[in-house]
Design a protein around this motif. Sequence first.
Motif, PDB file in Angstrom:
ATOM      1  N   ASN A 282       0.849  -1.186   0.000  1.00 25.99           N
ATOM      2  CA  ASN A 282       0.000   0.000   0.000  1.00 25.99           C
ATOM      3  C   ASN A 282       0.886   1.238   0.000  1.00 25.99           C
ATOM      4  O   ASN A 282       1.934   1.259   0.650  1.00 25.99           O
ATOM      5  N   ALA A 283       0.461   2.276  -0.717  1.00 24.24           N
ATOM      6  CA  ALA A 283       1.196   3.544  -0.755  1.00 24.24           C
ATOM      7  C   ALA A 283       0.201   4.671  -0.465  1.00 24.24           C
ATOM      8  O   ALA A 283      -0.346   5.287  -1.379  1.00 24.24           O
ATOM      9  N   PRO A 284      -0.076   4.934   0.808  1.00 23.54           N
ATOM     10  CA  PRO A 284      -1.108   5.919   1.173  1.00 23.54           C
ATOM     11  C   PRO A 284      -0.689   7.366   0.918  1.00 23.54           C
ATOM     12  O   PRO A 284       0.503   7.690   0.865  1.00 23.54           O
ATOM     13  N   ILE A 285      -1.668   8.251   0.756  1.00 22.78           N
ATOM     14  CA  ILE A 285      -1.408   9.686   0.631  1.00 22.78           C
ATOM     15  C   ILE A 285      -0.997  10.218   1.999  1.00 22.78           C
ATOM     16  O   ILE A 285      -1.644   9.916   3.009  1.00 22.78           O
ATOM     17  N   PRO A 286       0.071  11.010   2.060  1.00 22.30           N
ATOM     18  CA  PRO A 286       0.479  11.587   3.353  1.00 22.30           C
ATOM     19  C   PRO A 286      -0.667  12.366   4.008  1.00 22.30           C
ATOM     20  O   PRO A 286      -1.370  13.135   3.342  1.00 22.30           O
ATOM     21  N   LYS A 287      -0.864  12.174   5.307  1.00 22.36           N
ATOM     22  CA  LYS A 287      -1.975  12.830   6.010  1.00 22.36           C
ATOM     23  C   LYS A 287      -1.831  14.346   6.038  1.00 22.36           C
ATOM     24  O   LYS A 287      -2.827  15.069   6.127  1.00 22.36           O
ATOM     25  N   GLN A 288      -0.601  14.859   5.953  1.00 20.89           N
ATOM     26  CA  GLN A 288      -0.385  16.299   6.026  1.00 20.89           C
ATOM     27  C   GLN A 288      -0.628  17.007   4.696  1.00 20.89           C
ATOM     28  O   GLN A 288      -0.549  18.240   4.620  1.00 20.89           O
ATOM     29  N   ASP A 289      -0.915  16.256   3.634  1.00 17.31           N
ATOM     30  CA  ASP A 289      -1.170  16.848   2.323  1.00 17.31           C
ATOM     31  C   ASP A 289      -2.452  17.694   2.394  1.00 17.31           C
ATOM     32  O   ASP A 289      -3.536  17.182   2.690  1.00 17.31           O
ATOM     33  N   LEU A 291      -4.182  18.912   0.071  1.00 19.38           N
ATOM     34  CA  LEU A 291      -5.134  18.555  -0.992  1.00 19.38           C
ATOM     35  C   LEU A 291      -5.540  17.080  -0.912  1.00 19.38           C
ATOM     36  O   LEU A 291      -6.027  16.505  -1.886  1.00 19.38           O
ATOM     37  N   ARG A 292      -5.347  16.485   0.228  1.00 17.84           N
ATOM     38  CA  ARG A 292      -5.536  15.038   0.402  1.00 17.84           C
ATOM     39  C   ARG A 292      -6.952  14.597   0.020  1.00 17.84           C
ATOM     40  O   ARG A 292      -7.132  13.601  -0.690  1.00 17.84           O
ATOM     41  N   GLU A 293      -7.973  15.294   0.483  1.00 14.95           N
ATOM     42  CA  GLU A 293      -9.349  14.889   0.216  1.00 14.95           C
ATOM     43  C   GLU A 293      -9.686  14.959  -1.267  1.00 14.95           C
ATOM     44  O   GLU A 293     -10.362  14.074  -1.802  1.00 14.95           O
ATOM     45  N   GLN A 294      -9.186  16.013  -1.941  1.00 15.48           N
ATOM     46  CA  GLN A 294      -9.436  16.119  -3.377  1.00 15.48           C
ATOM     47  C   GLN A 294      -8.754  14.988  -4.143  1.00 15.48           C
ATOM     48  O   GLN A 294      -9.312  14.446  -5.102  1.00 15.48           O
ATOM     49  N   LYS A 295      -7.564  14.628  -3.719  1.00 12.26           N
ATOM     50  CA  LYS A 295      -6.828  13.554  -4.397  1.00 12.26           C
ATOM     51  C   LYS A 295      -7.480  12.193  -4.148  1.00 12.26           C
ATOM     52  O   LYS A 295      -7.538  11.344  -5.049  1.00 12.26           O
ATOM     53  N   ALA A 297     -10.627  11.816  -3.699  1.00 15.30           N
ATOM     54  CA  ALA A 297     -11.822  11.847  -4.551  1.00 15.30           C
ATOM     55  C   ALA A 297     -11.482  11.481  -5.991  1.00 15.30           C
ATOM     56  O   ALA A 297     -12.252  10.783  -6.671  1.00 15.30           O
ATOM     57  N   ILE A 298     -10.318  11.934  -6.472  1.00 11.54           N
ATOM     58  CA  ILE A 298      -9.878  11.579  -7.830  1.00 11.54           C
ATOM     59  C   ILE A 298      -9.626  10.079  -7.934  1.00 11.54           C
ATOM     60  O   ILE A 298     -10.054   9.421  -8.891  1.00 11.54           O
ATOM     61  N   LEU A 299      -8.922   9.520  -6.952  1.00 15.03           N
ATOM     62  CA  LEU A 299      -8.642   8.077  -6.954  1.00 15.03           C
ATOM     63  C   LEU A 299      -9.937   7.274  -6.959  1.00 15.03           C
ATOM     64  O   LEU A 299     -10.062   6.275  -7.685  1.00 15.03           O
ATOM     65  N   ASP A 300     -10.905   7.715  -6.154  1.00 14.24           N
ATOM     66  CA  ASP A 300     -12.186   6.995  -6.081  1.00 14.24           C
ATOM     67  C   ASP A 300     -12.958   7.120  -7.394  1.00 14.24           C
ATOM     68  O   ASP A 300     -13.528   6.137  -7.881  1.00 14.24           O
ATOM     69  N   ALA A 301     -12.968   8.332  -7.949  1.00 13.00           N
ATOM     70  CA  ALA A 301     -13.718   8.560  -9.185  1.00 13.00           C
ATOM     71  C   ALA A 301     -13.151   7.754 -10.346  1.00 13.00           C
ATOM     72  O   ALA A 301     -13.899   7.250 -11.191  1.00 13.00           O
ATOM     73  N   LEU A 302     -11.823   7.624 -10.381  1.00 16.56           N
ATOM     74  CA  LEU A 302     -11.164   6.907 -11.476  1.00 16.56           C
ATOM     75  C   LEU A 302     -10.949   5.429 -11.154  1.00 16.56           C
ATOM     76  O   LEU A 302     -10.371   4.691 -11.957  1.00 16.56           O
ATOM     77  N   LYS A 303     -11.400   5.015  -9.955  1.00 14.68           N
ATOM     78  CA  LYS A 303     -11.260   3.622  -9.523  1.00 14.68           C
ATOM     79  C   LYS A 303      -9.805   3.144  -9.596  1.00 14.68           C
ATOM     80  O   LYS A 303      -9.506   2.028 -10.030  1.00 14.68           O
ATOM     81  N   MET A 304      -8.900   4.002  -9.160  1.00 14.12           N
ATOM     82  CA  MET A 304      -7.480   3.658  -9.149  1.00 14.12           C
ATOM     83  C   MET A 304      -7.162   2.884  -7.871  1.00 14.12           C
ATOM     84  O   MET A 304      -7.519   3.329  -6.772  1.00 14.12           O
ATOM     85  N   VAL A 325      -0.962  11.287  -9.178  1.00 13.38           N
ATOM     86  CA  VAL A 325      -2.118  11.867  -8.481  1.00 13.38           C
ATOM     87  C   VAL A 325      -1.655  12.586  -7.219  1.00 13.38           C
ATOM     88  O   VAL A 325      -2.062  13.721  -6.946  1.00 13.38           O
ATOM     89  N   TYR A 326      -0.799  11.923  -6.447  1.00 11.22           N
ATOM     90  CA  TYR A 326      -0.346  12.503  -5.175  1.00 11.22           C
ATOM     91  C   TYR A 326       0.376  13.837  -5.364  1.00 11.22           C
ATOM     92  O   TYR A 326       0.388  14.670  -4.452  1.00 11.22           O
TER      93      TYR A 326
END
Length: 457
Positions: A282-289, A291-295, A297-304, A325-326
């Motif tokens: 797993n390669a999670p988005i850093p919590k301190q980002d 723009l984390r929520e927007q990114k 949302a992109i991953l979910d929308a594109l089913k990545m 994306v990140y």
Amino acid sequence: NFRMRRVYLSFLFILSVGAWASDYGNYYQWLRDQGAQFDKLEIAQFPDYGRGIRAKEDIAVGEKFLVVPQNVMLTGRTASASLKSWDKTLFEALDLSDLNSLAVFLMLEREHVVDSQWRPYLETLPHLFDTPIFWSDEDLDDLQPSSVAEYAKSRNEGIKRQYDAVIAQIAAESSNLKSSLTLERFKWALSILWSRSLSLNIDGENQGGLVPLADMFNTHPTDIKLSHEMIDNTVIYTATLPIPKGSQIFAPYGSDVKPNTELLMEYGFIFENNTNDVMYLNAPIPKQDKLREQKIAILDALKMPRRLQLRYNKMPGALLALYRVYNLDAEEIEALQLETSEQATYRFQRPFGISEANEMSALKSALLFLKRLRSKYILRGDLGENSSETQPGFYRALSLKLRKQELRIVENNMELVDEMNQRLIKDHEDNEEDYMVDARANAAIKYMKLNQPKEEL
């Protein structure tokens, strides 16, 4: 059928195996009485493999050396019909899956093996397994940072949920069956099915099932000299290369060599330098980002996928797509909202799909991620040539081998990503003058790249 034997064996295990390990006369006769044909085969013990199938005589190319008819196979249909003889009212009311039907069948028949018509076959089945779902927490921790440790824990949790939802309910309904249907026996039955089932096509219906004697074959990454097929509901094994007398006969466990994670989880062994090995992470988005929520949302929308695979000598495309994306900035996110999902997905899957700056950031971020992952393996200090261990225990030896193979994949992927990063840096330096434009022109170029139609990319 143990694929690899423990270095040390408990006295209990020796007792449990000793009854059938050396004498298969009754089993052979039972198979022949059911119409099976295997005159040139015998069960034998092999170093590092345990039991397997040996050629008693030379087997020629094209020779059909193992034939197993339908009536000797154990399928969901067979199990379902047999269970009704235990409690017709109970099992007619239940809608058990083929897997659960076979598992319950195995548990009940094993408990009452003396009276079972399947006794000759049941007595050849292993009583213990070396797969990670039977390891202690300490042994599983030794697999870290491999994802196999969490995979095993998650599978055990899934088995417990399945047991509570199905098997425990059967036990509650019938006091006569309760003692046979324990959680540990359910794990044993599932392990039998996961490690020994074949894909069968019976009367045009695809299903899994146990095929006596055919489930004794061990496997090998390259030494495969047979093929098998189903004709008229009969399993037939045919030699594709000459098989010499006295040699062990290997069969493939699928259409290709399985990755080590699957081999360890299902069979309790791994192959060194497995060319088909896959590493899951797993390669999670850093919590301190910010723009984390927007990114997300992109991953979910594109089913990545957030759960990724690394393979040896193959560029980690999914990992790079994730880091593209990140590394989006607010302007790039806004521009992407004007595109279709197909266009956006295409951008993330190709180099420079977003921008040069994004590509450079994605490569550097992915490389940093792989370096940090590598350090988790290295810092354990037990994978180098200077390790002081000379005779590690069985589970310990498997853990070391698996982590060495995964470290090999990580380091290889680091090299691939770094090479791509260095090429990009060099290209950028060679064409530095081309990038010396004012901020307004640069922004215009970036906007055009982000909004050009897919067919022009």
